[in-house]
Structures are given as C-alpha cells and as structure tokens.
Design an enzyme around this catalytic site. Sequence first.
Site, PDB file in Angstrom:
ATOM      1  N   HIS A 163       9.178  23.074   8.899  1.00 12.83           N
ATOM      2  CA  HIS A 163       7.754  23.055   9.018  1.00 12.83           C
ATOM      3  C   HIS A 163       7.389  21.481   9.239  1.00 12.83           C
ATOM      4  CE1 HIS A 163       8.630  21.688   4.863  1.00 12.83           C
ATOM      5  NE2 HIS A 163       7.270  21.191   4.723  1.00 12.83           N
ATOM      6  N   ASP A 165       3.959  18.646   7.958  1.00 16.43           N
ATOM      7  CA  ASP A 165       3.179  18.454   6.980  1.00 16.43           C
ATOM      8  C   ASP A 165       1.899  18.106   7.340  1.00 16.43           C
ATOM      9  OD1 ASP A 165       4.835  18.943   4.996  1.00 16.43           O
ATOM     10  OD2 ASP A 165       5.554  16.826   4.894  1.00 16.43           O
ATOM     11  N   ARG A 223      16.663  21.889  -8.739  1.00 20.85           N
ATOM     12  CA  ARG A 223      16.349  20.802  -8.326  1.00 20.85           C
ATOM     13  C   ARG A 223      14.906  20.646  -8.510  1.00 20.85           C
ATOM     14  NH1 ARG A 223      16.065  18.961  -2.331  1.00 20.85           N
ATOM     15  NH2 ARG A 223      16.073  21.340  -1.761  1.00 20.85           N
TER      16      ARG A 223
END
Length: 225
Positions: A163, A165, A223
């Site tokens: 993607h 942002d 994570r």
Amino acid sequence: HSAPVECLVCVYSLFGIIFFSPNNIAVSRLVYVAPLLRPQEAQTIISMANAAALRNTQLAEQRLHEIEKDASKANPMEVQKLTKLLQEPKGWTKDRHDTYPTTDLNVVIHFDRDEKAFISKILHARLSPVLERLYGVPRDAIRANDMFVVRYDHDGQNRLAEHTDSSHISFNVLLNDEFEGGGTSFLNRKTGDRTVARPRKGDVLLNNAMVTHEGLKTTNGTRYI
C-alpha cells in the site's frame, strides 16, 4: 477526431509522471533509519498500549453488560463493534483502517494524557529535528495526521498488504525485538526491485509516504510498532 488522441497523450503523460517519479524509482534514497528510543522507553510504550487495551476491554465488557440487562439499549452495529473489540487480542481495534486494517490502538484516542505527553515530548525533541534535516520541513510545522501502535502476531494478523500512506511522510518505530520475521519492503515500481528495511529495537524508519511498501510476515512471536 483529435480529442481521443489528446486524451491518450494525457493518459500516457500521467502514466509517465507516476511511473518515472522519484517515489517509484529512487526508493533506496527515500528510506532512512535512525535511532530514536532507548530500550526502556520502547518498553514503556508497549506497556502503555497494553494498559490502554485493558481499559478498552473493561469498558466494552461493561457496555455489553448494560445492553444485556436492557435490550432497548441494543444497537446491532455497536454490539458488533464491542464483540470484535473483545476478540483476541482483547482491547485492540481490528478494523480502524478500512482498506488496510491493522490490529492497533489510536494514540490520540486510547492513550491517557500523561501517556500522550510522554510520547509527544520524545517526538518533538528527537524526531522533529530529523524530519527537518531530511525533508526540509520546519519542525514547528510538523503535524501527525495519524499515530497508532500496531501489533503483528504470528498466529493472528502477521503482515500488512502492499500500500501507500495518505500523508507526505511516514514513520514507524520498532518497539521490541522478541519476534522472528517482519520488516518493511519498499517497491521500485519501475524495476520491480525491492528494498527491505529491518530496523533494530528503538529505531525509527522514515520514508516518503507515496512509496509503495508492505509489512512483511511475522513468523514467530509478536512485533510491536
């Protein structure tokens, strides 16, 4: 009959601008890694996130209990949202970002005043000067459009699809190192090559937000970013 040709030229021109722009060609020159947090500070932010998730869990359970006692208070969409919030990991939102959902907590909404002040102080003192030097943005003009803590669980949501942002600059800070896998892959759309960044705990990863990237799979552990 020249209009279709002109439109075709416009399409090719637009394609050329997108395809050959620095966002897509000079990927490696647009990705930076720098130290930002001390180990204890990173752990503190994880603890803050877990405390916020616990608050969310308690509020959701309380609200569902109220709805169960009085059916007139029931709103199907609210019940669905609360039920999802109580799925593992409890208290973490799972669909705040519609197109690319992450398991996360919104710092502005879910963290308390002291927690936000702790994070803000660090970002203003350490991150803003770095952004100013790298991108030429005056530190007093820097504003965070969206700030959240996200977790990738090897047995849950473990990656983030490719993607871009919706901002000018993106930054991610790795908060722990008790996991396997992970990292961020940046795509050069012209050549198809990828640049993979794997920061160390406490490091900040900075990039032009319009560079196509993805969060690589966490294969073991959790994570936090």
